[in-house]
Design a protein around this motif. Structure first.
Motif, mmCIF file in Angstrom:
data_model
loop_
_atom_site.group_PDB
_atom_site.id
_atom_site.type_symbol
_atom_site.label_atom_id
_atom_site.label_comp_id
_atom_site.label_asym_id
_atom_site.label_seq_id
_atom_site.Cartn_x
_atom_site.Cartn_y
_atom_site.Cartn_z
ATOM 1 N N CYS A 290 -7.650 -1.377 -3.147
ATOM 2 C CA CYS A 290 -6.221 -1.268 -2.841
ATOM 3 C C CYS A 290 -5.698 -2.645 -2.461
ATOM 4 O O CYS A 290 -6.378 -3.410 -1.769
ATOM 5 N N MET A 291 -4.492 -2.977 -2.905
ATOM 6 C CA MET A 291 -3.915 -4.301 -2.636
ATOM 7 C C MET A 291 -3.177 -4.336 -1.288
ATOM 8 O O MET A 291 -2.725 -5.373 -0.856
ATOM 9 N N HIS A 292 -3.000 -3.184 -0.658
ATOM 10 C CA HIS A 292 -2.283 -3.095 0.617
ATOM 11 C C HIS A 292 -0.931 -3.804 0.513
ATOM 12 O O HIS A 292 -0.656 -4.813 1.191
ATOM 13 N N CYS A 293 -0.128 -3.227 -0.377
ATOM 14 C CA CYS A 293 1.188 -3.797 -0.698
ATOM 15 C C CYS A 293 2.061 -3.943 0.553
ATOM 16 O O CYS A 293 1.985 -3.120 1.480
ATOM 17 N N VAL B 168 -2.704 -0.315 4.611
ATOM 18 C CA VAL B 168 -2.008 0.915 4.218
ATOM 19 C C VAL B 168 -3.034 2.040 4.320
ATOM 20 O O VAL B 168 -4.031 2.046 3.599
ATOM 21 N N CYS C 254 1.581 4.436 -7.497
ATOM 22 C CA CYS C 254 0.861 3.176 -7.244
ATOM 23 C C CYS C 254 0.868 2.272 -8.480
ATOM 24 O O CYS C 254 0.413 2.664 -9.548
ATOM 25 N N ILE D 214 -4.546 2.963 -7.809
ATOM 26 C CA ILE D 214 -5.626 2.927 -6.818
ATOM 27 C C ILE D 214 -5.993 4.294 -6.214
ATOM 28 O O ILE D 214 -7.168 4.670 -6.255
HETATM 29 S S1 SF4 Z 1 0.832 1.283 -3.756
HETATM 30 FE FE1 SF4 Z 1 -0.419 1.916 -2.020
HETATM 31 S S2 SF4 Z 1 -2.389 2.565 -2.928
HETATM 32 FE FE2 SF4 Z 1 -1.315 1.343 -4.478
HETATM 33 S S3 SF4 Z 1 -2.102 -0.725 -4.189
HETATM 34 FE FE3 SF4 Z 1 -0.190 -0.577 -3.009
HETATM 35 S S4 SF4 Z 1 -0.852 0.017 -0.939
HETATM 36 FE FE4 SF4 Z 1 -2.593 0.404 -2.330
#
Ligand code: SF4
Ligand code: SF4
Ligand code: SF4
Length: 302
Positions: free
Chosen positions: A112-115, A137, A154, A158
């Motif tokens: 997960c990129m932890h947007c 996240v 997502c 992910i």
């Molecule tokens: S949208 Fe949510 S699950 Fe997807 S990469 Fe971003 S933080 Fe992770």
């Protein structure tokens, strides 16, 4: 790159979503979504990674997921197929041919990129996902109703879903080792990485480190920090010597992904769906998914 279960779910949810929309009256989920200036991040330097997969082992062990013996992670056969994070592996490492040096493959860790502006948080209709102050996240299994809108929303594909637990829905993804970091420990993958391919710290600081590396070795790195601006920025950012699309990173602009997910949420759930309709809709999804899985299993047996 969308797998069969995802495709089935998308088709099915569209069908039942239409049915459930017969309801009215307004209600919105109010997810917690903090964007702190002090949030943490990880710099993944793809040029350092040696593909040892120790991070996979450490992640599985830290999360009580089924793990092989550590020496099995040195089997490079696994790199024959491209893999994505799944219910049993919240992070996976893949290998690519190096267009600049055929003797030196490129290994890339995904999770997960932890947007910074997470589409999953915005899409979740019950507010089960949360962007925490430290940048992670995370999600609350007890609140999850199994609608799987986070999977649809997502931009990095992910979240994965445990299809064998229809009664007790369960989403899986990297949680940035939230528990460990709250106790002052490093994320398990960062702690174990033997070559410092993963650098943990305040996001502002890791961006500064990344820029410094590019400036110091412009022939080694692309002048691009993936995640600095993509989908409005992510907590995990990447440095590479080759184009990110070669490494199967999606080409995203700077526009935040919740623009997409909010239109799902506001389009479909701008109106209150009475519980009975919601449960009918979810029950329908589960029923069709299970039927398709059973049919698929039968076909595979034949
Ligand atoms: S949208 Fe949510 S699950 Fe997807 S990469 Fe971003 S933080 Fe992770
Ligand atoms: S931060 Fe934790 S959960 Fe995420 S990939 Fe690393 S070890 Fe796994
Ligand atoms: S532990 Fe470090 S070097 Fe090994 S595969 Fe993971 S990121 Fe790459």
């Amino acid at each position: 790159m969308i797998d069969k279960n995802r495709r089935n779910f998308f088709k099915t949810s569209a069908l039942f979503g239409t049915v459930a929309l017969g309801a009215s009256a307004t209600a919105k989920a109010a997810p917690e979504n903090i964007l702190s200036d002090d949030r943490k991040g990880v710099l993944v330097d793809v040029t350092h990674c040696i593909g040892c997969r120790s991070c996979e082992w450490a992640c599985q062990t830290a999360h009580d997921l089924p793990a092989d013996k550590i020496h099995d992670y040195h089997d490079r056969e696994v790199f024959k197929e491209f893999r994505r994070p799944n219910n049993d592996s919240y992070t996976v490492v893949n290998e690519f041919e190096n267009p600049n040096n055929e003797l030196l493959p490129i290994n890339v860790k995904y999770q997960c990129m932890h947007c910074d502006r997470p589409a999953c948080v915005s899409a979740c209709i019950v507010g089960a996902f949360t962007k925490k102050e430290d940048g992670s996240v995370v999600w609350n299994t007890d609140m999850c109703i199994g609608c799987r809108y986070c999977m649809v929303a997502c931009p990095f594909q992910i979240p994965t879903f445990d299809y064998h637990k229809a009664i007790q829905p369960d989403i899986h993804k990297c949680d940035f080792c939230y528990k460990r970091t709250q106790e002052g420990k490093l994320p398990a993958c960062v702690e174990i990485c033997p070559v410092e391919a993963l650098v943990y710290g305040p996001r502002t600081e890791i961006i500064r480190v990344a820029k410094h590396r590019i400036k110091r070795a412009p022939n080694k790195y692309l002048d691009h920090i993936y995640g600095e601006d993509e989908v409005g920025g992510t907590s995990w950012v990447y440095l590479s010597g080759v184009d990110f699309q070669t490494l199967k990173f999606p080409k995203h602009g700077t526009k935040t992904a919740p623009g997409v997910s909010e239109s799902i949420q506001h389009g479909l759930f701008a109106y209150f769906v009475p519980p009975i309709a919601l449960y009918a809709w979810l029950g329908g999804i589960m029923w069709v998914s299970k039927r398709k899985n059973a049919k698929q299993a039968n076909e595979e047996k034949i």
